[in-house]
Design an enzyme around this catalytic site. Structure first.
Site, mmCIF file in Angstrom:
data_model
loop_
_atom_site.group_PDB
_atom_site.id
_atom_site.type_symbol
_atom_site.label_atom_id
_atom_site.label_comp_id
_atom_site.label_asym_id
_atom_site.label_seq_id
_atom_site.Cartn_x
_atom_site.Cartn_y
_atom_site.Cartn_z
ATOM 1 N N ARG A 241 0.856 -1.180 0.000
ATOM 2 C CA ARG A 241 0.000 0.000 0.000
ATOM 3 C C ARG A 241 0.893 1.231 0.000
ATOM 4 N NH1 ARG A 241 -3.376 -2.926 -1.489
ATOM 5 N NH2 ARG A 241 -5.441 -3.325 -0.605
ATOM 6 N N GLU A 270 -3.123 7.408 -4.582
ATOM 7 C CA GLU A 270 -3.598 6.870 -5.858
ATOM 8 C C GLU A 270 -5.096 7.123 -6.048
ATOM 9 O OE1 GLU A 270 -2.229 2.755 -4.998
ATOM 10 O OE2 GLU A 270 -4.295 2.149 -5.358
ATOM 11 N N HIS A 288 -1.427 -0.219 -9.728
ATOM 12 C CA HIS A 288 -2.054 -1.132 -8.763
ATOM 13 C C HIS A 288 -2.668 -2.352 -9.474
ATOM 14 C CE1 HIS A 288 -3.932 -1.207 -4.477
ATOM 15 N NE2 HIS A 288 -3.704 -2.436 -4.924
HETATM 16 C C1 DGY Z 1 -5.562 -6.376 -2.718
HETATM 17 O O1 DGY Z 1 -6.289 -7.344 -2.916
HETATM 18 O O2 DGY Z 1 -5.405 -5.886 -1.602
HETATM 19 C C2 DGY Z 1 -4.828 -5.797 -3.876
HETATM 20 O O3 DGY Z 1 -4.114 -4.661 -3.537
HETATM 21 C C3 DGY Z 1 -5.745 -5.499 -5.038
HETATM 22 O O4 DGY Z 1 -6.039 -6.637 -5.657
#
Ligand code: DGY
Length: 331
Positions: A241, A270, A288
């Protein structure tokens, strides 16, 4: 008169054939187009819902559930769930679920690819070529960092971190990791990985990959001080993240040559990307997409549907959703 069926809100169009399973149990309100829901629109959608199927773009906290008197379950399509204020949901007795497991291998593939792209300067080389700057093969052109035989550091050794470690074995890498809790010996053996203190991991890694969940406690865990511990020849990759990295400090390090390269799939603001990172030639930027393969995205929706049905007390797992959110652990 028959009891009215519970109501479910689906926040984004996902896969109609999978979502259709909800129709067996619930009155479903769908969202026909991909929508950036404002907080008050989410609150309005939840106000008369018993359950919700949401994605990472839908932020659900105390304000959004304040008027949601019937809401009992929120199923997130994603393993990370920092879009949900789990404490606020728990305080209201609302169950939260996520989708671990089904995206592990796809996400580990991508993390490994992003690390390699950063180390071997793949997008930088392509931009250079497309700009017409290639005048012929050059002995000193675009030299990158080794992958094979180098040291991989993994911060956050959950399922995805372990998947990356297993891939690293095939490249003859030495694998070090840091987790709050050390893994059982058998898992360490399987991943051929050794635990290290976090500060030492930053200093030892030739390639550091972040795979840990974001929590307020690890906000900017990669700050200027952490970056200063890294080798100037090292790379940093994140598929976790955005909030984990101080992006200005990273841009400083990349621009000053205090870090060789970075690969980023996630960003603090983002979809906005820090303009200083956009200006760095030695960073590979992707939107992402680490779990973005069709089979995996379908599997995520399928698991989220199973979770929601079970959390709302229906289906074969009634009352026992397969992936209930518990306090954050490495993904
Ligand atoms: C998640 O699942 O947390 C990813 O970042 C997106 O698929």
């Amino acid at each position: 008169m028959a009891e009215p069926r519970p109501r479910v809100w689906v926040s984004q169009p996902l896969y109609a054939d999978i979502e259709a399973r909800l129709d067996e149990w619930f009155e479903v309100t769908r969202t026909p187009r991909i929508t950036d829901h404002a907080p008050d629109a989410i609150a309005a959608a939840l106000a008369d819902a018993d359950g919700a199927l949401v994605t990472l773009n839908d932020r659900i906290g105390a304000a959004e559930v304040a008027g949601a008197k019937r809401l009992c379950a929120v199923a997130n399509v994603g393993v990370g769930y920092n879009n949900l204020d789990v404490d606020a949901l728990a305080a209201r007795g609302i169950v939260a679920t996520n989708t671990p497991g089904v995206l592990t291998e796809t996400t580990a593939d991508f993390g490994f690819a992003l690390m390699m792209a950063a180390a071997r300067r793949i997008t930088e080389a392509e931009h250079w070529l497309r700009a017409g700057r290639w005048q012929g093969w050059g002995f000193h052109q675009l030299l990158g960092a080794e992958i094979h035989g180098s040291t991989l550091g993994i911060l956050g050794m959950g399922r995805i971190g372990q998947g990356i470690a297993r891939r690293a074995r095939g490249f003859g890498m030495r694998v070090l990791y840091h987790n709050r809790n050390r893994l059982p010996e058998a898992v360490e053996r399987d991943c051929a990985a050794a635990w290290l203190e976090r500060e030492a991991l930053f200093a030892e890694a030739d390639h550091l990959v972040l795979v840990l969940p974001y929590t307020p406690a690890n906000h900017h865990i990669v700050d200027a001080a952490a970056l200063a511990r890294m080798k100037p020849t090292a790379t940093l990759t994140s598929i976790a993240r955005g909030g984990l990295i101080d992006e200005d400090a990273l841009a400083d390090a990349l621009q000053a040559g205090r870090l060789a390269a970075a690969g980023l799939d996630v960003f603090e603001g983002e979809p906005a990307v820090n303009p200083r990172l956009l200006a760095c030639r030695n960073v590979v930027l992707t939107p992402h997409i680490a779990s973005a393969s069709l089979p995996t995205r379908r599997a995520m929706v399928s698991l989220a549907v199973d979770n929601l049905v079970a959390a709302m007390g229906f289906g074969p797992d009634a009352g026992r959703p397969p992936s209930l959110v518990t306090p954050p652990t490495a993904t």
